[in-house]
Design an enzyme around this catalytic site. Sequence first.
Site, PDB file in Angstrom:
ATOM      1  N   HIS A 124       0.801  -1.065   0.052  1.00  0.00           N
ATOM      2  CA  HIS A 124      -0.079  -0.079   0.007  1.00  0.00           C
ATOM      3  C   HIS A 124       0.871   1.411  -0.055  1.00  0.00           C
ATOM      4  CE1 HIS A 124      -3.752   2.452   0.775  1.00  0.00           C
ATOM      5  NE2 HIS A 124      -2.644   3.200   1.750  1.00  0.00           N
TER       6      HIS A 124
ATOM      7  N   ASP B 107     -14.688   3.440   8.428  1.00  0.00           N
ATOM      8  CA  ASP B 107     -13.623   4.110   8.226  1.00  0.00           C
ATOM      9  C   ASP B 107     -14.082   5.286   7.083  1.00  0.00           C
ATOM     10  OD1 ASP B 107     -10.785   5.009   7.569  1.00  0.00           O
ATOM     11  OD2 ASP B 107     -11.157   4.779   5.416  1.00  0.00           O
TER      12      ASP B 107
ATOM     13  N   ARG C 147     -13.128  13.399   9.459  1.00  0.00           N
ATOM     14  CA  ARG C 147     -11.825  14.093   9.521  1.00  0.00           C
ATOM     15  C   ARG C 147     -11.661  15.018   8.603  1.00  0.00           C
ATOM     16  NH1 ARG C 147      -8.130   9.081   9.015  1.00  0.00           N
ATOM     17  NH2 ARG C 147      -6.561  10.626   9.163  1.00  0.00           N
TER      18      ARG C 147
ATOM     19  N   SER D 190      -7.066   4.220  10.177  1.00  0.00           N
ATOM     20  CA  SER D 190      -7.537   4.421   8.867  1.00  0.00           C
ATOM     21  C   SER D 190      -7.206   3.377   7.692  1.00  0.00           C
ATOM     22  CB  SER D 190      -7.496   5.633   8.263  1.00  0.00           C
ATOM     23  OG  SER D 190      -8.193   5.793   6.953  1.00  0.00           O
TER      24      SER D 190
ATOM     25  N   LYS E 251      -8.504  -1.178   6.919  1.00  0.00           N
ATOM     26  CA  LYS E 251      -8.653  -1.744   5.479  1.00  0.00           C
ATOM     27  C   LYS E 251      -7.838  -2.777   5.045  1.00  0.00           C
ATOM     28  CE  LYS E 251      -8.812   2.653   4.453  1.00  0.00           C
ATOM     29  NZ  LYS E 251      -8.948   4.092   3.701  1.00  0.00           N
TER      30      LYS E 251
HETATM   31  N1  URA Z   1      -5.008   6.909   3.464  1.00  0.00           N
HETATM   32  C1  URA Z   1      -6.307   6.454   4.071  1.00  0.00           C
HETATM   33  O1  URA Z   1      -6.794   5.645   3.780  1.00  0.00           O
HETATM   34  N2  URA Z   1      -6.653   6.981   5.507  1.00  0.00           N
HETATM   35  C2  URA Z   1      -6.026   8.126   5.870  1.00  0.00           C
HETATM   36  O2  URA Z   1      -6.407   8.346   6.970  1.00  0.00           O
HETATM   37  C3  URA Z   1      -4.866   8.596   5.258  1.00  0.00           C
HETATM   38  C4  URA Z   1      -4.646   7.862   3.944  1.00  0.00           C
END
Ligand code: URA
Length: 441
Positions: free
Chosen positions: A81, A160, A167, A182, A186
């Site tokens: 990622h 999220d 946020r 976050s 995932k």
């Molecule tokens: N990418 C995400 O998925 N979440 C974040 O908070 C920042 C970057």
Amino acid sequence: MYSAYEIIAKKRDGEELTQEEIKWFIQSLIDGKVADYQMSALLMAIYLNGFSTKETASLTDVMLYSGETLNFNVDHVVDKHSTGGIGDKTSFILAPIAAACGVRVPMIAGRGLGHTGGTVDKVEAIEGFNTSLTLKEFQNTLEKEGLVLIGQTGEIAPADKIIYGLRDVTATIESIPLITASIMSKKLAEGAQGIVMDIKVGNGAFMRNKSQAKKLARSIRNTGLRFGRNMMTVLSDMNQPLGNTVGNSLEIIESIETLKGNGPKDLTDLSLHLAGGMIHIAGLAKSHSAGIRQAKEALKSGKALEVFRDMIKRQGGNPKVVDDYSLLPQATHHHVVTAPRSGYIKKMQATEIGLHVVSLGGGRHKATDKIDFGVGLTFHKKVGDKIKEGDPLVTIHHNEDQKEDVLKISDSLIQQDIRFSPKKPSTLPSLIYETETSWCH
Ligand code: URA
């Protein structure tokens, strides 16, 4: 029975929340029993007073189990990622390389929003490529074929989405524990047994300085370990575009060229570094450097290119794009921006460069905008390169009705986004700043 008021007050006063309190708060938010404004207040208290590793793991846990979680019946499942950057197309290169070396790569990727592009938008430049498989199809393909790429689905970590939305409008995005929860909720839900995290740092990245990026890397590794995952974090530079192209079709072509062994050095080196890391933490190479050697071999032998071609075919795209780039959407016009004076390129403003591609239609201002896959920028020179007045610097790929935009972009590139210096810059950004590995056993 807990009270939202008391939990907010506890965090406001700098105390540590228990796992039960965090779980109750987030579950109540999902159930509509805690209001958005209460969650927003808690987010700001977390932003200001921080969250311990234990609290971050508890938040990740409840977000992770707010939706579906995958569990694969095969080994060596490792994902990569990236926190997002300009021209970052490494996924198309490292995923087939790692898969060619025996790693199973389950990619659930994002779309572009803001100045960075998204892997899913880029791959959709290949007509017919289906990124909307069901989770069942995703799992079956991964287990059978070892490589699959789809877009984010609402079934994975839905909490999220709610929290990120809050946020985004309450100035609480830039919090290390909140970013960690976050991203990791995932990634953990997607079932990978190991995760390589490419944390971009620089003027085109979310993390503008190295010390913040290092803290995020540590927080992500610690959280991954708590959930029994092998983790590698890499801090890589984002002070200029990665590779030479920015824009959807252009990036697919550059990725294929890289898989053919003709890629730019920065893109090739970072892709091999990350793929080598995936092979290593999958347990298929004794060391990171042995993993990189295997990755180089898969690239050199052409095996990785064939894996990429097979993935396109399997997911409904035309595999002939690998040999014939005219099958990809192309812009109708090109404008070459030339160097205004001789000297060196000292610096680039990567965020502004990403925004130019968005303004041409290569990205989105809002989630419902349609993408123009053909537009974008090709860089002929990068930071540190010597230039002569009149040398081609950047080609703008655009459409006929965009001549005014092109003039604006061209002016901005020369006057602000690319900085020149008469002398060779004494320090140049490195490609990779730090690599750390943590094993869960
Ligand atoms: N990418 C995400 O998925 N979440 C974040 O908070 C920042 C970057």
